[in-house]
Structures are given as C-alpha cells and as structure tokens.
Write an enzyme that holds these catalytic residues in place. Structure first.
Site, PDB file in Angstrom:
ATOM      1  N   CYS A  67       0.831  -1.195   0.000  1.00  0.00           N
ATOM      2  CA  CYS A  67       0.000   0.000   0.000  1.00  0.00           C
ATOM      3  C   CYS A  67       0.872   1.254   0.000  1.00  0.00           C
ATOM      4  O   CYS A  67       1.845   1.343   0.737  1.00  0.00           O
ATOM      5  CB  CYS A  67      -0.948   0.077   1.181  1.00  0.00           C
ATOM      6  SG  CYS A  67      -2.091  -1.285   1.279  1.00  0.00           S
ATOM      7  N   ARG A  85       4.043  -0.280  -4.700  1.00  0.00           N
ATOM      8  CA  ARG A  85       3.740  -0.814  -3.370  1.00  0.00           C
ATOM      9  C   ARG A  85       2.442  -1.624  -3.337  1.00  0.00           C
ATOM     10  O   ARG A  85       2.123  -2.259  -2.338  1.00  0.00           O
ATOM     11  CB  ARG A  85       3.626   0.329  -2.355  1.00  0.00           C
ATOM     12  CG  ARG A  85       4.866   1.165  -2.242  1.00  0.00           C
ATOM     13  CD  ARG A  85       4.686   2.241  -1.210  1.00  0.00           C
ATOM     14  NE  ARG A  85       4.635   1.695   0.114  1.00  0.00           N
ATOM     15  CZ  ARG A  85       5.692   1.474   0.879  1.00  0.00           C
ATOM     16  NH1 ARG A  85       6.884   1.786   0.448  1.00  0.00           N
ATOM     17  NH2 ARG A  85       5.566   0.959   2.077  1.00  0.00           N
ATOM     18  N   TRP A 120      -2.548  -2.809  -1.721  1.00  0.00           N
ATOM     19  CA  TRP A 120      -2.240  -4.234  -1.831  1.00  0.00           C
ATOM     20  C   TRP A 120      -3.145  -4.893  -0.799  1.00  0.00           C
ATOM     21  O   TRP A 120      -2.952  -4.718   0.404  1.00  0.00           O
ATOM     22  CB  TRP A 120      -0.764  -4.503  -1.537  1.00  0.00           C
ATOM     23  CG  TRP A 120      -0.384  -5.929  -1.816  1.00  0.00           C
ATOM     24  CD1 TRP A 120       0.005  -6.445  -3.023  1.00  0.00           C
ATOM     25  CD2 TRP A 120      -0.345  -7.020  -0.886  1.00  0.00           C
ATOM     26  NE1 TRP A 120       0.277  -7.793  -2.882  1.00  0.00           N
ATOM     27  CE2 TRP A 120       0.064  -8.178  -1.591  1.00  0.00           C
ATOM     28  CE3 TRP A 120      -0.616  -7.142   0.470  1.00  0.00           C
ATOM     29  CZ2 TRP A 120       0.212  -9.422  -0.998  1.00  0.00           C
ATOM     30  CZ3 TRP A 120      -0.480  -8.393   1.074  1.00  0.00           C
ATOM     31  CH2 TRP A 120      -0.067  -9.511   0.339  1.00  0.00           C
ATOM     32  N   ASN A 132      -2.078   1.726   5.627  1.00  0.00           N
ATOM     33  CA  ASN A 132      -1.186   0.647   5.203  1.00  0.00           C
ATOM     34  C   ASN A 132      -0.890  -0.192   6.436  1.00  0.00           C
ATOM     35  O   ASN A 132      -0.550   0.362   7.473  1.00  0.00           O
ATOM     36  CB  ASN A 132       0.120   1.258   4.648  1.00  0.00           C
ATOM     37  CG  ASN A 132       1.183   0.210   4.380  1.00  0.00           C
ATOM     38  OD1 ASN A 132       0.878  -0.943   4.102  1.00  0.00           O
ATOM     39  ND2 ASN A 132       2.439   0.621   4.454  1.00  0.00           N
ATOM     40  N   GLY A 133      -1.017  -1.521   6.318  1.00  0.00           N
ATOM     41  CA  GLY A 133      -0.723  -2.382   7.466  1.00  0.00           C
ATOM     42  C   GLY A 133      -1.930  -3.241   7.799  1.00  0.00           C
ATOM     43  O   GLY A 133      -2.831  -3.415   6.971  1.00  0.00           O
ATOM     44  N   GLU A 190      18.200 -17.445  -7.291  1.00  0.00           N
ATOM     45  CA  GLU A 190      17.774 -16.095  -7.666  1.00  0.00           C
ATOM     46  C   GLU A 190      17.216 -16.093  -9.098  1.00  0.00           C
ATOM     47  O   GLU A 190      16.206 -15.449  -9.378  1.00  0.00           O
ATOM     48  CB  GLU A 190      18.964 -15.130  -7.504  1.00  0.00           C
ATOM     49  CG  GLU A 190      18.734 -13.697  -7.941  1.00  0.00           C
ATOM     50  CD  GLU A 190      17.612 -12.978  -7.210  1.00  0.00           C
ATOM     51  OE1 GLU A 190      17.056 -13.511  -6.231  1.00  0.00           O
ATOM     52  OE2 GLU A 190      17.257 -11.866  -7.653  1.00  0.00           O
ATOM     53  N   LYS A 222      13.375 -14.979  -9.988  1.00  0.00           N
ATOM     54  CA  LYS A 222      13.043 -13.936 -10.965  1.00  0.00           C
ATOM     55  C   LYS A 222      12.040 -14.469 -11.987  1.00  0.00           C
ATOM     56  O   LYS A 222      11.109 -13.771 -12.385  1.00  0.00           O
ATOM     57  CB  LYS A 222      14.308 -13.441 -11.691  1.00  0.00           C
ATOM     58  CG  LYS A 222      15.201 -12.547 -10.863  1.00  0.00           C
ATOM     59  CD  LYS A 222      14.688 -11.138 -10.789  1.00  0.00           C
ATOM     60  CE  LYS A 222      14.624 -10.469  -9.484  1.00  0.00           C
ATOM     61  NZ  LYS A 222      14.908 -10.928  -8.217  1.00  0.00           N
ATOM     62  N   GLU A 240       8.458 -14.958 -10.409  1.00  0.00           N
ATOM     63  CA  GLU A 240       7.693 -13.741 -10.123  1.00  0.00           C
ATOM     64  C   GLU A 240       7.357 -12.944 -11.372  1.00  0.00           C
ATOM     65  O   GLU A 240       6.346 -12.253 -11.404  1.00  0.00           O
ATOM     66  CB  GLU A 240       8.400 -12.867  -9.081  1.00  0.00           C
ATOM     67  CG  GLU A 240       9.709 -12.269  -9.488  1.00  0.00           C
ATOM     68  CD  GLU A 240      10.277 -11.360  -8.385  1.00  0.00           C
ATOM     69  OE1 GLU A 240      11.501 -11.252  -8.323  1.00  0.00           O
ATOM     70  OE2 GLU A 240       9.508 -10.766  -7.624  1.00  0.00           O
ATOM     71  N   HIS A 298      19.766 -36.757  -6.003  1.00  0.00           N
ATOM     72  CA  HIS A 298      18.990 -37.134  -4.811  1.00  0.00           C
ATOM     73  C   HIS A 298      17.506 -36.866  -5.015  1.00  0.00           C
ATOM     74  O   HIS A 298      16.748 -36.821  -4.058  1.00  0.00           O
ATOM     75  CB  HIS A 298      19.523 -36.376  -3.589  1.00  0.00           C
ATOM     76  CG  HIS A 298      20.967 -36.665  -3.334  1.00  0.00           C
ATOM     77  ND1 HIS A 298      21.395 -37.853  -2.789  1.00  0.00           N
ATOM     78  CD2 HIS A 298      22.087 -35.958  -3.608  1.00  0.00           C
ATOM     79  CE1 HIS A 298      22.717 -37.846  -2.718  1.00  0.00           C
ATOM     80  NE2 HIS A 298      23.163 -36.709  -3.221  1.00  0.00           N
ATOM     81  N   LYS A 307       6.102  -4.318  -3.705  1.00  0.00           N
ATOM     82  CA  LYS A 307       7.545  -4.216  -3.501  1.00  0.00           C
ATOM     83  C   LYS A 307       7.961  -4.289  -2.035  1.00  0.00           C
ATOM     84  O   LYS A 307       8.918  -4.941  -1.691  1.00  0.00           O
ATOM     85  CB  LYS A 307       8.072  -2.929  -4.125  1.00  0.00           C
ATOM     86  CG  LYS A 307       9.583  -2.882  -4.045  1.00  0.00           C
ATOM     87  CD  LYS A 307      10.211  -2.319  -5.257  1.00  0.00           C
ATOM     88  CE  LYS A 307      11.710  -2.452  -5.221  1.00  0.00           C
ATOM     89  NZ  LYS A 307      12.180  -3.749  -5.723  1.00  0.00           N
TER      90      LYS A 307
HETATM   91  C1  F6R Z   1      12.256 -10.364  -5.523  1.00  0.00           C
HETATM   92  C2  F6R Z   1      12.138  -9.338  -4.500  1.00  0.00           C
HETATM   93  C3  F6R Z   1      11.783  -9.752  -3.117  1.00  0.00           C
HETATM   94  C4  F6R Z   1      12.538  -8.910  -2.082  1.00  0.00           C
HETATM   95  C5  F6R Z   1      12.063  -9.263  -0.667  1.00  0.00           C
HETATM   96  C6  F6R Z   1      12.834  -8.499   0.401  1.00  0.00           C
HETATM   97  O1  F6R Z   1      12.633  -9.824  -6.743  1.00  0.00           O
HETATM   98  O2  F6R Z   1      12.300  -8.185  -4.763  1.00  0.00           O
HETATM   99  O3  F6R Z   1      12.018 -11.115  -2.914  1.00  0.00           O
HETATM  100  O4  F6R Z   1      13.907  -9.138  -2.208  1.00  0.00           O
HETATM  101  O5  F6R Z   1      10.705  -8.965  -0.547  1.00  0.00           O
HETATM  102  O6  F6R Z   1      12.658  -7.128   0.253  1.00  0.00           O
HETATM  103  P1  F6R Z   1      13.611  -6.098   0.979  1.00  0.00           P
HETATM  104  O7  F6R Z   1      14.981  -6.263   0.383  1.00  0.00           O
HETATM  105  O8  F6R Z   1      13.023  -4.759   0.700  1.00  0.00           O
HETATM  106  O9  F6R Z   1      13.610  -6.452   2.430  1.00  0.00           O
END
Ligand code: F6R
Length: 621
Positions: free
Chosen positions: A2, A27, A75, A101-102, A490, A494, A497, A513, A616
């Site tokens: 949010c 957000r 969100w 937000n929250g 990683e 990527k 998501e 395994h 984010k």
């Molecule tokens: C993936 C991504 C998330 C963040 C995670 C932690 O691309 O961006 O997995 O890495 O939510 O976020 P921060 O670094 O803001 O604590």
C-alpha cells in the site's frame, strides 16, 4: 504494501496526490483512491484495479479544485480488491477520510463495538473502523491530531494512517506504528507519504517519523505557511530527524526505457561502483564509517547470522561463503520469517546482519528486534535512507543503488552483494584474518566487477532471443554449485515472479537425490558454472552434472566464464560472463538471469514492473 500520500499547500491537491500515487504504485496495485477537501466538503473517488482506472474515473467525473487531500494505492489484505474496499474509507456522515497501510489486528472487536453503537460499516476492510473511531473522537475533541492520537492508542497491529476531516480543511494528519511514513517539507506546503519518491518532484527536504508518532500538517490560512507538529501517541512532543534526499526525481523515472526493471538492470554498473565509493581510505584500508560497531566488539564476534527475505536472502546466502572464507567466523543465513520462531541461539557476541532493500520488510524488522532483545548487535544493509530497519539497528551500511521501483529486485541485489563482501572483508581486516594486500586486491576486483557487469550487459541479445524462444515452456530449472547455487535460486525466483512459470533452483550436487526425475526431453536447464581456474574440482563436477542432464534430454543453457572451453560440447546455449575471482562471480552471473526473466515475462505478455499478486515493500508478516 500500500502506498499513501497526503498533501496540504498551494498546488492543486489532486495533481500532487495522483502524481505521488503513480510513484508509489509499486507498493500495491489492487485499487486506488483519493479524497480532497473543497469548501468544507470531502470529495472522494476510488476504483478497483490499477491507478489508470482511477484516473479514467477522475477524467469522467472530476473532483472539485482543492489544495489539501490524500490518496492510496492498495495491496489487499482484508477484503477483496473491489471499489468498496478501496481506500479512502469514510465515517457514516462522510466527514472524515482515512487511508491505511498495514493490518489492524483488533479490528473485529472494534467493528463489533462500533456496530453496537449503531455505526454502519460498508466494507470488509480492517481500515474502516479507523474512520468511524476518528469521527467519534473528532466530534468530541474537535482536533484531528488529538483524535488520531486517541484512536491510535486503541489500535493493535501495524499501521500507517493518513486522515483529513471536512471541518479542518487545511489540516492533514498522519500516524505510524511499524509501518513507513515520511514527511516532506517545503515553503508553504507539506507532504506525507510511504516513501519519499511520492514528493521528490516538489521537495528533497524530509523528516523521519519515529514509531508511535502522530504528525500534523497545518496550513496557516492567514499567511499560507504550513506548520509541522510531531508528537507521540501520548501527546508529548517528539524529536524528529531532518534529512535531505540525495537523489532527484529523474532517478525515479523510466528515462526512456519501457520498464523500470530494464532501466534498473542497466544501472547496475553504476550502482555497484557507487556502493564502493568512499569505502577505502588512502592507505587502502576499508573504512566503513557508518558501521558504528567499535573494532573491539567486532573482534569479539563469534558468529555472524544473516537474516533477510527473497532476493535479499539470496544475497545473504552468497555472503556466507565470503564471511566464512575470509574471516573463519561461522556464518548462518536464515529466512527472516522463520528466524525468531525457532528460538535461535544468540547473545552479545553474535553479529546479526539484516539485509533489506526497502528497510521496511516486516519479517526482517521482527527478526532484528528479536536479535536485539537477545543482546546481539545488529548491522543493517539497506538501500533506503532513514527506513525503519536501519534506524532500529546498531549500525548500518547503506547500498547506493538509488531508488528501485520495479517490484523485482535487480540493482539492489548486486549492491547488497557488494555491501556483504565489504562487511566480510572489514571483519577480516579488523580481526586480522586478511592481509591488507589481500583486502586491497579484493576491493580492486570488486571495482572491476562494475566493468564486468557492463560487459555482460553489452552481450545480452542472444539471451533475449533465447528467452523469447522459450515463451511457451512451462518449466525452467536452474542449477549451481558453491556461490552459483544462490545465483540459481535467484534466477528461478526472478522467473517465477515475472514470467509466472514453474522455475526451481537446485544445488547441482543434489540432482541425483531427487530433482533429476524432473528432467525430460526439451526441459530448459540453466547451469551456473564455477570458474575452471586453479583446477577447480567444483568445475569438473558441474561439467559432469551438465552431461548427466543432457543425456536425459535437457536443453542446457550454460552460464560460464570466458575461456572455459570444457563446457562447450555440452551447452545447447552458452552465455559468457567475464573472469572474476570465484567468490565474486555472482556479481556477473546473476545479470543474464535477470535479463532472461525480464524478456520471458515480456514475451508472455506479463506486466514486468508490477507482477501479479506482489508488492515491492512487504510491510506485513
Ligand atoms: C524479488 C524481490 C523480493 C525482495 C524481498 C525483500 O525480486 O524483490 O524477494 O527481495 O521482498 O525485500 P527487501 O529487500 O526490501 O527487504
């Protein structure tokens, strides 16, 4: 999670608020809404879906001109993402509007209490109780800030709130507990937002707000000035820290790229170089000024524990190899969301490193609080100046990636790696496990890696082509060994998501395994190959792994160092990365995987910057 904006000043409030929401849409993008105060009336518009839906609505049904207002991009946590549940929420009489937000954990009890008093709540959200409680308190005390303080004292959970009342047309009030809120100040105007990006276009002077504080922006109708008053929930005046934002509005624009993610991938060489700037003194010694833990305490450290989520967790996994190799101090890496629930063994000699781009991730925040309660020192590695995680830590090392807007983290990840390497080297320097020549050489290699990333970026067309050719596949697997293993994780994250594909990363040694059963004709498998230099055993082992999967029909995509000829016969597709010291290879090897995921997402018609169901900054547990 949010995005919130509040404004009072002299400009058209709707323009300021919607421009702010545009910058905060990363957000959350389930719905958006605004409220403005015009001639003693609250005018509200809200719409499910992205901000563009609200903008269309505002185009068709314009709101009256006003110079104070607030907005929200959501969100969803409580209640479906529809028009009714969109914020702002109002009281019965439509005299108070609130955005949030929250999560308000005791909302059910508060709702029951309000309904018993005859209040009519129309949404399924936890937020709506606040608008009603605020209206009740406001009608009793006639002061929105005081009403906010009274209400906040009754709320449990995490919240940022911003509110306006029809009776106080020049006042915007905000409050925060465990959720981000910053204030922007300028001559004759004031801003409240979840993130400075919302008001960077208008001012770079900001105030950090602490936990359990209420902020009031009040316009003096006589001279047009805006006064900012900050108190605790108890009404006592609170101290606030002023800060200057050291990037400008253009840093949060797409700058000619189709997506923020493409721009942020391209910015990585600079982000890496900026994160290294000023960290080595004239004698070639690391001087991490922000790291306020005295050297004697660093020497006492008997364990390093890294806590983080998602991509930042992968940075932590890579850091473990560097910390243990360079310092010989045991290092654990743990998902922040799991950490405190397993009663970890901590104490004054454990150094806990919390890695977070946003500095607001609730799981990481809770993990660091737990560590501090156990007496451990906490060092934050963070990209966001003044965020809660660095503020609550004993020390902080800021990454200098600049604002990261795309939901999928790219440049922040690379700079987190740089910061982790620096911390590991610093530990080695202070504890005497690394010679100064060695440290100087590693820092030089880190600086060279910025050019290495640049080189990788200039050779990405075949990777994009490959990604497009795989758009109709359902599964992509990733394999790695040593530091290549977190890189594989990683790469898979990527792809999940962004491309919404089944993607999994494995330690190549684990293949036999179980996971090798997933290999069937044509399944693309991306293999991150360690350097062959020095007769690396790991290299030989992974070459065998590539042959094993190829024999079972896998289509191999091999990420290997320039000059590594041993992999050539087994690679259906070969992605070259520059030669780097083995521990630093993730800095260059991750980049093609970012480009790959971005291109696959585009080819599948997905929203690159705003993938479905995500936001984010994850400010709820
Ligand atoms: C993936 C991504 C998330 C963040 C995670 C932690 O691309 O961006 O997995 O890495 O939510 O976020 P921060 O670094 O803001 O604590």
């Amino acid at each position: 999670m949010c995005g919130i904006v509040g404004y009072v000043g002299r400009r058209p409030a709707l323009e300021v608020v919607t421009a702010g929401l545009r910058r905060l849409e990363y957000r959350g993008y389930d719905s958006a809404g605004v409220a403005v105060l015009a001639d003693g009336v609250l005018a509200v518009a809200k719409k499910a879906g992205k901000l563009v839906n609200l903008e269309k609505e505002l185009g068709e049904h314009p709101l009256p001109a006003a110079t104070a207002g607030l907005g929200h991009t959501r969100w969803a946590t409580h209640g479906a993402p529809n028009d009714v549940n969109a914020h702002p929420h109002l009281d019965d009489a439509g005299r108070v509007a609130v955005v949030h937000n929250g999560i308000i954990e005791n909302f059910a009890a508060l709702r029951a209490e309000l309904e018993e008093r005859g209040r009519r709540l129309v949404s399924d959200t936890d937020t709506e109780v606040v608008s009603h409680l605020l209206a009740e308190e406001y009608s009793a005390c006639g002061d929105l800030a005081e009403a906010m303080r009274l209400v906040c004292r009754r709320l449990e959970g995490a919240f940022t709130l911003v509110a306006v009342a029809a009776e106080e047309p020049g006042v915007v009030v905000g409050a925060r507990r465990n959720s981000p809120l910053v204030a922007g100040v300028a001559q004759g105007e004031g801003f409240l937002a979840s993130d400075v990006a919302a008001f960077i276009e208008y001012t770079r002077d900001a105030l950090e707000l602490g936990q359990d504080q209420v902020v009031e922006l009040r316009r003096d109708e006589a001279d047009g000035s805006v006064a900012v008053t900050v108190t605790g929930f108890d009404g006592r005046p609170a101290e606030v820290r002023e800060f200057h934002i050291d990037w400008d509005a253009s840093a949060a624009e797409k700058g000619g790229y189709d997506y923020f993610m493409l721009k942020e991938i391209a910015e990585q060489p600079k982000a890496v170089a900026d994160t290294l700037l000023g960290r080595v003194d004239d004698a070639g010694r690391l001087s991490l000024d922000e790291l306020r833990i005295p050297p004697e305490e660093v020497r006492e450290v008997d364990k390093v524990v890294i806590v983080a989520c998602g991509t930042a967790f992968h940075a932590g996994m890579i850091a473990k190899y560097a910390v243990e190799h360079w310092t010989r101090v045991p290092c654990e890496v743990e998902l922040a969301s799991e950490f405190r629930y397993r009663d970890p063994i901590l104490g004054p000699r454990a150094l806990v490193i919390a890695v977070s781009q946003s500095g607001e991730t609730m799981d990481t925040l809770m993990a660091l609080r737990h560590a501090r309660e156990q007496g451990s020192k906490v060092l934050a590695i963070c990209n966001t100046n003044g965020a809660t995680i660095p503020r609550e830590s004993d020390a902080v090392l800021y990454t200098h990636a600049g604002p990261e807007v795309a939901v999928a983290s790219t440049k922040a990840f690379l700079t987190q790696l740089v910061a982790c390497y620096l911390v590991a080297l610093y530990l080695g320097q202070v504890r005497g496990t690394r010679s100064s020549d060695d440290i100087r050489e590693q820092v030089r290699e880190l600086s060279r890696s910025a050019d290495g990333v640049e080189r990788v970026l200039s050779t990405m067309e075949p990777v994009r082509e490959l990604a497009r050719s795989l758009a109709s596949h359902d599964t992509v697997l990733f394999l790695g060994r040593h530091v290549g293993y977190p890189v594989a994780l990683e790469g898979a994250l990527k792809l999940k998501e962004l491309a919404y594909m089944h993607a999994e990363g494995f330690a190549a040694g684990e293949l036999k395994h179980g996971p090798i059963a997933l290999i069937e004709e044509g399944v693309p498998v991306v293999v991150v190959v360690p350097s062959p230099r020095g007769g690396s055993v790991l290299h030989d082992k992974i070459v065998s792994n590539i042959q094993e999967i190829r024999a079972r029909g896998a289509r191999t995509v091999v990420v290997a160092e320039e000059g590594d000829e041993a992999v050539v016969p087994y690679a259906d597709h070969l992605i070259r990365v520059p030669v780097t010291p083995p521990l630093l290879q993730p800095l260059v090897a991750t980049v093609p995987l970012q480009v790959f995921a971005c291109e696959l997402a585009t080819a599948r018609g997905n929203e690159v910057d705003q993938p479905r169901n995500l936001a984010k900054s994850v400010t709820v547990e």
